[in-house]
Write a protein that holds these residues in place. Structure first.
Motif, PDB file in Angstrom:
ATOM      1  N   GLY A  87       0.816  -1.219   0.000  1.00  0.00           N
ATOM      2  CA  GLY A  87       0.000   0.000   0.000  1.00  0.00           C
ATOM      3  C   GLY A  87       0.840   1.256   0.000  1.00  0.00           C
ATOM      4  N   LEU A  88       1.891   1.273   0.831  1.00  0.00           N
ATOM      5  CA  LEU A  88       2.765   2.443   0.902  1.00  0.00           C
ATOM      6  C   LEU A  88       3.489   2.665  -0.424  1.00  0.00           C
ATOM      7  CD1 LEU A  88       4.099   4.728   2.470  1.00  0.00           C
ATOM      8  CD2 LEU A  88       5.729   3.062   3.407  1.00  0.00           C
ATOM      9  N   ILE A  89       3.936   1.592  -1.043  1.00  0.00           N
ATOM     10  CA  ILE A  89       4.600   1.717  -2.352  1.00  0.00           C
ATOM     11  C   ILE A  89       3.651   2.363  -3.358  1.00  0.00           C
ATOM     12  CG2 ILE A  89       5.387   0.388  -4.358  1.00  0.00           C
ATOM     13  CD1 ILE A  89       7.576   0.566  -2.354  1.00  0.00           C
ATOM     14  N   TYR A  90       2.408   1.918  -3.409  1.00  0.00           N
ATOM     15  CA  TYR A  90       1.445   2.495  -4.355  1.00  0.00           C
ATOM     16  C   TYR A  90       1.191   3.975  -4.050  1.00  0.00           C
ATOM     17  CZ  TYR A  90       0.110  -1.804  -6.766  1.00  0.00           C
ATOM     18  OH  TYR A  90       0.114  -2.928  -7.561  1.00  0.00           O
ATOM     19  N   GLU A  91       1.195   4.346  -2.774  1.00  0.00           N
ATOM     20  CA  GLU A  91       0.996   5.759  -2.423  1.00  0.00           C
ATOM     21  C   GLU A  91       2.165   6.617  -2.894  1.00  0.00           C
ATOM     22  OE1 GLU A  91      -1.155   6.646   1.521  1.00  0.00           O
ATOM     23  OE2 GLU A  91      -0.114   4.744   1.922  1.00  0.00           O
ATOM     24  N   LEU A  92       3.384   6.083  -2.731  1.00  0.00           N
ATOM     25  CA  LEU A  92       4.579   6.874  -3.040  1.00  0.00           C
ATOM     26  C   LEU A  92       4.934   6.891  -4.523  1.00  0.00           C
ATOM     27  CD1 LEU A  92       6.884   5.751  -0.078  1.00  0.00           C
ATOM     28  CD2 LEU A  92       5.661   7.922  -0.297  1.00  0.00           C
ATOM     29  N   VAL A  93       4.504   5.872  -5.261  1.00  0.00           N
ATOM     30  CA  VAL A  93       4.930   5.739  -6.656  1.00  0.00           C
ATOM     31  C   VAL A  93       4.129   6.636  -7.604  1.00  0.00           C
ATOM     32  CG1 VAL A  93       3.380   3.889  -7.485  1.00  0.00           C
ATOM     33  CG2 VAL A  93       5.797   3.954  -8.242  1.00  0.00           C
ATOM     34  N   GLN A  94       3.126   7.317  -7.097  1.00  0.00           N
ATOM     35  CA  GLN A  94       2.259   8.126  -7.960  1.00  0.00           C
ATOM     36  C   GLN A  94       3.010   9.208  -8.732  1.00  0.00           C
ATOM     37  OE1 GLN A  94      -1.846   8.983  -6.072  1.00  0.00           O
ATOM     38  NE2 GLN A  94      -0.543   8.560  -4.314  1.00  0.00           N
ATOM     39  N   ASP A  95       4.132   9.642  -8.195  1.00  0.00           N
ATOM     40  CA  ASP A  95       4.907  10.708  -8.844  1.00  0.00           C
ATOM     41  C   ASP A  95       5.922  10.175  -9.861  1.00  0.00           C
ATOM     42  OD1 ASP A  95       3.574  12.625  -7.320  1.00  0.00           O
ATOM     43  OD2 ASP A  95       5.009  12.426  -5.668  1.00  0.00           O
ATOM     44  N   TYR A  96       5.915   8.859 -10.077  1.00  0.00           N
ATOM     45  CA  TYR A  96       6.895   8.252 -10.984  1.00  0.00           C
ATOM     46  C   TYR A  96       6.160   7.549 -12.121  1.00  0.00           C
ATOM     47  CZ  TYR A  96      10.265   9.003  -7.211  1.00  0.00           C
ATOM     48  OH  TYR A  96      11.066   9.564  -6.241  1.00  0.00           O
ATOM     49  N   ASP A  97       6.096   8.187 -13.263  1.00  0.00           N
ATOM     50  CA  ASP A  97       5.366   7.623 -14.402  1.00  0.00           C
ATOM     51  C   ASP A  97       6.056   6.415 -15.014  1.00  0.00           C
ATOM     52  OD1 ASP A  97       3.413   9.575 -14.144  1.00  0.00           O
ATOM     53  OD2 ASP A  97       4.427  10.957 -15.514  1.00  0.00           O
ATOM     54  N   ASN A  98       7.355   6.286 -14.769  1.00  0.00           N
ATOM     55  CA  ASN A  98       8.106   5.219 -15.431  1.00  0.00           C
ATOM     56  C   ASN A  98       8.271   3.969 -14.563  1.00  0.00           C
ATOM     57  OD1 ASN A  98       9.875   6.458 -13.609  1.00  0.00           O
ATOM     58  ND2 ASN A  98      11.684   5.921 -14.837  1.00  0.00           N
ATOM     59  N   VAL A  99       7.600   3.914 -13.393  1.00  0.00           N
ATOM     60  CA  VAL A  99       7.724   2.753 -12.505  1.00  0.00           C
ATOM     61  C   VAL A  99       6.381   2.038 -12.400  1.00  0.00           C
ATOM     62  CG1 VAL A  99       8.283   1.925 -10.181  1.00  0.00           C
ATOM     63  CG2 VAL A  99       9.567   3.846 -11.164  1.00  0.00           C
ATOM     64  N   GLU A 100       6.389   0.758 -12.771  1.00  0.00           N
ATOM     65  CA  GLU A 100       5.203  -0.095 -12.642  1.00  0.00           C
ATOM     66  C   GLU A 100       5.404  -1.010 -11.439  1.00  0.00           C
ATOM     67  OE1 GLU A 100       2.955  -3.744 -15.037  1.00  0.00           O
ATOM     68  OE2 GLU A 100       4.619  -2.653 -15.976  1.00  0.00           O
ATOM     69  N   VAL A 101       4.357  -1.171 -10.632  1.00  0.00           N
ATOM     70  CA  VAL A 101       4.450  -1.983  -9.421  1.00  0.00           C
ATOM     71  C   VAL A 101       3.747  -3.326  -9.632  1.00  0.00           C
ATOM     72  CG1 VAL A 101       3.848  -2.157  -6.973  1.00  0.00           C
ATOM     73  CG2 VAL A 101       4.528   0.059  -7.948  1.00  0.00           C
ATOM     74  N   GLU A 102       4.404  -4.387  -9.208  1.00  0.00           N
ATOM     75  CA  GLU A 102       3.765  -5.710  -9.189  1.00  0.00           C
ATOM     76  C   GLU A 102       3.914  -6.315  -7.798  1.00  0.00           C
ATOM     77  OE1 GLU A 102       4.085 -10.182 -11.136  1.00  0.00           O
ATOM     78  OE2 GLU A 102       4.748  -8.460 -12.327  1.00  0.00           O
ATOM     79  N   VAL A 103       2.801  -6.708  -7.206  1.00  0.00           N
ATOM     80  CA  VAL A 103       2.810  -7.327  -5.882  1.00  0.00           C
ATOM     81  C   VAL A 103       2.837  -8.846  -6.041  1.00  0.00           C
ATOM     82  CG1 VAL A 103       1.567  -7.590  -3.694  1.00  0.00           C
ATOM     83  CG2 VAL A 103       1.525  -5.390  -4.904  1.00  0.00           C
ATOM     84  N   VAL A 104       3.763  -9.492  -5.347  1.00  0.00           N
ATOM     85  CA  VAL A 104       3.874 -10.954  -5.362  1.00  0.00           C
ATOM     86  C   VAL A 104       3.433 -11.454  -3.993  1.00  0.00           C
ATOM     87  CG1 VAL A 104       5.402 -12.920  -5.687  1.00  0.00           C
ATOM     88  CG2 VAL A 104       5.810 -10.804  -6.973  1.00  0.00           C
ATOM     89  N   SER A 105       2.334 -12.176  -3.970  1.00  0.00           N
ATOM     90  CA  SER A 105       1.723 -12.544  -2.687  1.00  0.00           C
ATOM     91  C   SER A 105       2.529 -13.601  -1.941  1.00  0.00           C
ATOM     92  CB  SER A 105       0.298 -13.046  -2.916  1.00  0.00           C
ATOM     93  OG  SER A 105       0.306 -14.220  -3.695  1.00  0.00           O
ATOM     94  N   GLY A 106       2.283 -13.662  -0.634  1.00  0.00           N
ATOM     95  CA  GLY A 106       2.916 -14.659   0.230  1.00  0.00           C
ATOM     96  C   GLY A 106       1.919 -15.146   1.258  1.00  0.00           C
ATOM     97  N   ILE A 107       2.320 -16.094   2.073  1.00  0.00           N
ATOM     98  CA  ILE A 107       1.435 -16.642   3.103  1.00  0.00           C
ATOM     99  C   ILE A 107       1.490 -15.737   4.329  1.00  0.00           C
ATOM    100  CG2 ILE A 107       0.878 -18.652   4.516  1.00  0.00           C
ATOM    101  CD1 ILE A 107       2.553 -20.321   2.545  1.00  0.00           C
ATOM    102  N   THR A 108       0.366 -15.132   4.675  1.00  0.00           N
ATOM    103  CA  THR A 108       0.342 -14.256   5.842  1.00  0.00           C
ATOM    104  C   THR A 108       0.280 -15.071   7.130  1.00  0.00           C
ATOM    105  OG1 THR A 108      -0.708 -12.303   6.809  1.00  0.00           O
ATOM    106  CG2 THR A 108      -2.176 -13.990   5.898  1.00  0.00           C
ATOM    107  N   ALA A 109       0.670 -14.460   8.245  1.00  0.00           N
ATOM    108  CA  ALA A 109       0.760 -15.165   9.525  1.00  0.00           C
ATOM    109  C   ALA A 109      -0.573 -15.747   9.968  1.00  0.00           C
ATOM    110  CB  ALA A 109       1.305 -14.216  10.596  1.00  0.00           C
ATOM    111  N   ALA A 110      -1.672 -15.075   9.645  1.00  0.00           N
ATOM    112  CA  ALA A 110      -2.986 -15.592  10.035  1.00  0.00           C
ATOM    113  C   ALA A 110      -3.187 -16.999   9.498  1.00  0.00           C
ATOM    114  CB  ALA A 110      -4.084 -14.666   9.526  1.00  0.00           C
ATOM    115  N   CYS A 111      -2.783 -17.236   8.263  1.00  0.00           N
ATOM    116  CA  CYS A 111      -2.972 -18.538   7.622  1.00  0.00           C
ATOM    117  C   CYS A 111      -1.919 -19.552   8.068  1.00  0.00           C
ATOM    118  CB  CYS A 111      -2.941 -18.389   6.105  1.00  0.00           C
ATOM    119  SG  CYS A 111      -4.276 -17.375   5.445  1.00  0.00           S
ATOM    120  N   SER A 112      -0.657 -19.136   8.107  1.00  0.00           N
ATOM    121  CA  SER A 112       0.402 -20.081   8.471  1.00  0.00           C
ATOM    122  C   SER A 112       0.298 -20.482   9.939  1.00  0.00           C
ATOM    123  CB  SER A 112       1.775 -19.481   8.171  1.00  0.00           C
ATOM    124  OG  SER A 112       1.932 -18.215   8.784  1.00  0.00           O
TER     125      SER A 112
END
Length: 241
Positions: free
Chosen positions: A89-114
């Motif tokens: 979320g923070l990355i998406y908030e901060l990246v708004q000023d950078y037109d040349n950067v695309e964000v991809e989120v790679v999911s993982g197992i969160t503590a609730a599930c593990s």
């Protein structure tokens, strides 16, 4: 250029997804909180690592975006899932000023599930995940969320249940839940999920109230139907059996 935000899972290398490991292997620079970077450093020799202490999240996310904007292959790593109390979320908030950067989120197992898998099956029905850390969320709002989740009979999973400065926050949370649930409600907690010192305990809500835990503990408070079956914490889905 693409900037990856990668969830590392609960802690063990074997719990990192194949996609996440592939992304990390292809990255030139890996950035994250010191503790999380140390989990993968030995498995990714030859990479450039950049780490900062806790509370410096904005600084390291800005650094990652800047490096990506200059053409570097960068991954920001988080424990668990990058979108669950992570940096996505923070990355998406901060990246708004950078037109040349695309964000991809790679999911993982969160503590609730593990952690749930260690205890048995406590999350088989509706549940709420609430962090007891008041660094970014006011305590009165956390209390409101605990109150509402308790009234609605959600299974409640607690992140960040205690610290040196917040030694009594789990006790406070249990007192709120006890207004709506039996002291005998089945609960559980797991410490150091998927690490060598992993431990798990099943106990009652009243016992949980008087238990000392730390920041590396994930806590589960059962709903009115949660039970202990053969030493495991189980919340029925509601099937007729």
């Amino acid at each position: 250029m693409k900037l990856f935000v990668v969830g590392l899972g609960p802690g063990g290398i074997d719990q990192i997804s194949k996609k996440a490991m592939k992304v990390l292997q292809e990255s030139e620079i890996i950035i994250g909180y010191i503790v999380y970077v140390d989990l993968i450093r030995d498995a990714l020799k030859g990479k450039t690592f950049y780490s900062t202490p806790m509370t410096q999240e904005i600084e390291r996310c800005r650094a990652a975006i800047e490096l990506a904007s200059k053409g570097k292959k960068v991954s920001v790593v988080c424990s668990g899932d990058a979108g669950v109390y992570g940096m996505a979320g923070l990355i998406y908030e901060l990246v708004q000023d950078y037109d040349n950067v695309e964000v991809e989120v790679v999911s993982g197992i969160t503590a609730a599930c593990s952690g749930a898998a260690v205890l048995g099956a406590p999350l088989t029905h509706d549940f709420a995940v609430i962090s007891l850390s008041d660094l970014l969320t006011p305590w009165d709002l956390i209390e409101t969320r605990l109150e509402c989740a308790s009234k609605a009979d959600f299974v409640i999973c607690l992140y960040n249940p205690s610290s040196r400065k917040r030694h009594d926050y789990l006790q406070k949370a249990c007192d709120i839940v006890l207004k709506h649930r039996s002291p005998k409600t089945v609960c559980g907690y797991v410490q150091n999920i998927d690490r060598e010192s992993e431990s798990a305990v099943i106990l009652t809500l009243q016992q949980l109230r008087d238990t000392n835990v730390n920041m590396y503990t994930t806590v589960y408070i059962g709903n009115s139907q949660t039970k202990e079956i053969q030493g495991k914490m189980v919340t029925p889905r509601g099937y007729s059996i």
